[in-house]
Design an enzyme around this catalytic site. Structure first.
Site, PDB file in Angstrom:
ATOM      1  N   TYR A 184       0.820  -1.210   0.000  1.00  0.00           N
ATOM      2  CA  TYR A 184       0.000   0.000   0.000  1.00  0.00           C
ATOM      3  C   TYR A 184       0.858   1.265   0.000  1.00  0.00           C
ATOM      4  O   TYR A 184       0.494   2.281  -0.591  1.00  0.00           O
ATOM      5  CB  TYR A 184      -0.918  -0.023   1.224  1.00  0.00           C
ATOM      6  CG  TYR A 184      -1.795   1.192   1.350  1.00  0.00           C
ATOM      7  CD1 TYR A 184      -2.786   1.452   0.410  1.00  0.00           C
ATOM      8  CD2 TYR A 184      -1.642   2.078   2.413  1.00  0.00           C
ATOM      9  CE1 TYR A 184      -3.606   2.565   0.525  1.00  0.00           C
ATOM     10  CE2 TYR A 184      -2.453   3.191   2.537  1.00  0.00           C
ATOM     11  CZ  TYR A 184      -3.433   3.431   1.597  1.00  0.00           C
ATOM     12  OH  TYR A 184      -4.238   4.537   1.707  1.00  0.00           O
ATOM     13  N   ARG A 219      -5.397  -1.273  -1.625  1.00  0.00           N
ATOM     14  CA  ARG A 219      -6.731  -1.024  -1.093  1.00  0.00           C
ATOM     15  C   ARG A 219      -7.737  -2.082  -1.520  1.00  0.00           C
ATOM     16  O   ARG A 219      -8.745  -2.287  -0.866  1.00  0.00           O
ATOM     17  CB  ARG A 219      -7.235   0.347  -1.548  1.00  0.00           C
ATOM     18  CG  ARG A 219      -6.456   1.507  -0.967  1.00  0.00           C
ATOM     19  CD  ARG A 219      -7.076   2.813  -1.361  1.00  0.00           C
ATOM     20  NE  ARG A 219      -6.356   3.946  -0.805  1.00  0.00           N
ATOM     21  CZ  ARG A 219      -6.695   5.195  -1.020  1.00  0.00           C
ATOM     22  NH1 ARG A 219      -7.748   5.476  -1.755  1.00  0.00           N
ATOM     23  NH2 ARG A 219      -6.000   6.183  -0.485  1.00  0.00           N
ATOM     24  N   TYR A 300      -1.351  -2.170   9.497  1.00  0.00           N
ATOM     25  CA  TYR A 300      -2.745  -1.884   9.847  1.00  0.00           C
ATOM     26  C   TYR A 300      -3.304  -2.882  10.846  1.00  0.00           C
ATOM     27  O   TYR A 300      -4.198  -2.557  11.631  1.00  0.00           O
ATOM     28  CB  TYR A 300      -3.610  -1.879   8.579  1.00  0.00           C
ATOM     29  CG  TYR A 300      -3.542  -0.597   7.808  1.00  0.00           C
ATOM     30  CD1 TYR A 300      -3.946   0.609   8.374  1.00  0.00           C
ATOM     31  CD2 TYR A 300      -3.082  -0.580   6.490  1.00  0.00           C
ATOM     32  CE1 TYR A 300      -3.873   1.790   7.664  1.00  0.00           C
ATOM     33  CE2 TYR A 300      -3.016   0.597   5.773  1.00  0.00           C
ATOM     34  CZ  TYR A 300      -3.418   1.781   6.361  1.00  0.00           C
ATOM     35  OH  TYR A 300      -3.352   2.946   5.647  1.00  0.00           O
TER      36      TYR A 300
END
Length: 335
Positions: A184, A219, A300
């Protein structure tokens, strides 16, 4: 479903852009809250169907929209940032089903067909991504990564090694085989063009370069494939996770650009990790690993990455675009 998609998308946007915390919101009895909101939808819908009063009908529709918006926001907020790609495709699917229902109501075949295509494609993508993470869709929506852990995750300790641009460029240009694993971070910094020029330089030197793409990198599925194709990367050197894992041990250098959770060895080494069981690209098996990241922060999912501290790993800290430009310039200057 429209209200769920709009509210959920807003929360997902906030998590991906750092406006909201990426950690999941764990309210007490969160699934009971979701069921209560669903019950509110059913009751408001029933009132709308049986009431003959326009005022009551508008009030019922308003209540349904509020309940749906709250449900979409709460569902998405309760899911960690690492699962946002799945959430995005799922919300896309919801919007398609809503469009399909509108087509039925208006007797419009075009809206029905387009909505069905959007809804089914979003559902298929969600399934593919969940399968790639070795998890089920209900686990993503109602559980979360940490729900399967039997104890505390192993503590990650050690001292990381850093590398500068000249040394990294020398390692790449003197290698026989190089595997590049984008994530990402490459997408958000738009580093694909600089990476493409670097790859062109390396291939011109006779270096065998491959790209390894994780199914949930970026994403949404295929985002990094599109970015690489956009930058002119030949498709025949872009491989899926399973394909690149077969011979990654033969790579002299593995360059990781802006990826973290998708290359985290804790997924296979620590059964109590929050990402335990998730298939990852085994970058640590290559002879040398160069991590291009902004910082040493966790991904994340919130899991520390033991690969950062392995003896064959070197950290090239900085923005992916700036570091890629610097690597490209260094490689061109040493030609």
């Amino acid at each position: 479903m429209v209200a769920i998609a709009i509210a959920g998308s807003a929360v997902a946007f906030g998590k991906l852009h750092g406006i909201l915390k990426s950690a999941p919101l764990n309210l007490p009895k969160k699934n009971t809250i979701n069921l209560a909101l669903l019950g509110g939808n059913v009751i408001a819908g029933g009132i709308f169907m049986v009431s003959g009063s326009p005022a009551v009908g508008i009030a019922a529709l308003t209540a349904t929209a509020i309940f749906s918006g709250a449900k979409g926001a709460h569902l998405t907020a309760s899911i960690g940032g690492a699962d946002m790609p799945v959430v995005i495709t799922l919300l896309n699917s919801y919007s398609g089903y809503a469009l399909c229902a509108e087509g039925f109501m208006l007797n419009n075949d075009l809206l029905t067909a387009v909505g069905a295509l959007i809804g089914s494609s979003g559902a298929i993508l969600s399934y593919i991504m969940c399968k790639a993470m070795n998890r089920s869709l209900p686990n993503v929506i109602f559980g979360g990564y940490a729900s399967s852990a039997k104890g505390p995750a192993a503590k990650v300790t050690g001292t990381h090694q850093e590398i500068d641009v000249p040394s990294a460029a020398e390692a790449l240009t003197s290698a026989r085989k190089v595997v590049i694993v984008p994530g990402y971070g490459m997408a958000v910094s738009s580093a694909q063009y600089a990476v493409a020029e670097l790859v062109k330089n390396l291939r011109g030197r006779g270096v065998d370069v491959k790209f390894g793409i994780h199914p949930v990198a970026g994403r949404m599925p295929g985002q990094l494939n599109v970015l690489l194709a956009e930058a002119g990367i030949p498709y025949d050197i872009v491989f899926e996770m399973d394909e690149v894992n077969e011979d990654i041990a033969e790579a002299d250098v593995c360059l990781v650009i802006g990826a973290n959770d998708t290359v985290n060895s804790a997924a296979v080494e620590d059964p109590n990790s929050v990402i335990a069981g998730m298939p990852v690209i085994n970058v640590w098996k290559s002879k040398q690993v160069i991590f291009m990241k902004r910082s040493m922060a966790a991904g994340y999912a919130g899991a520390e990455n033991p690969v950062f501290f392995k003896p064959n790993t070197y950290m090239l800290l900085g923005d992916a675009k700036k570091m890629s430009d610097a690597l490209k310039a260094q490689a061109e200057g040493s030609a």
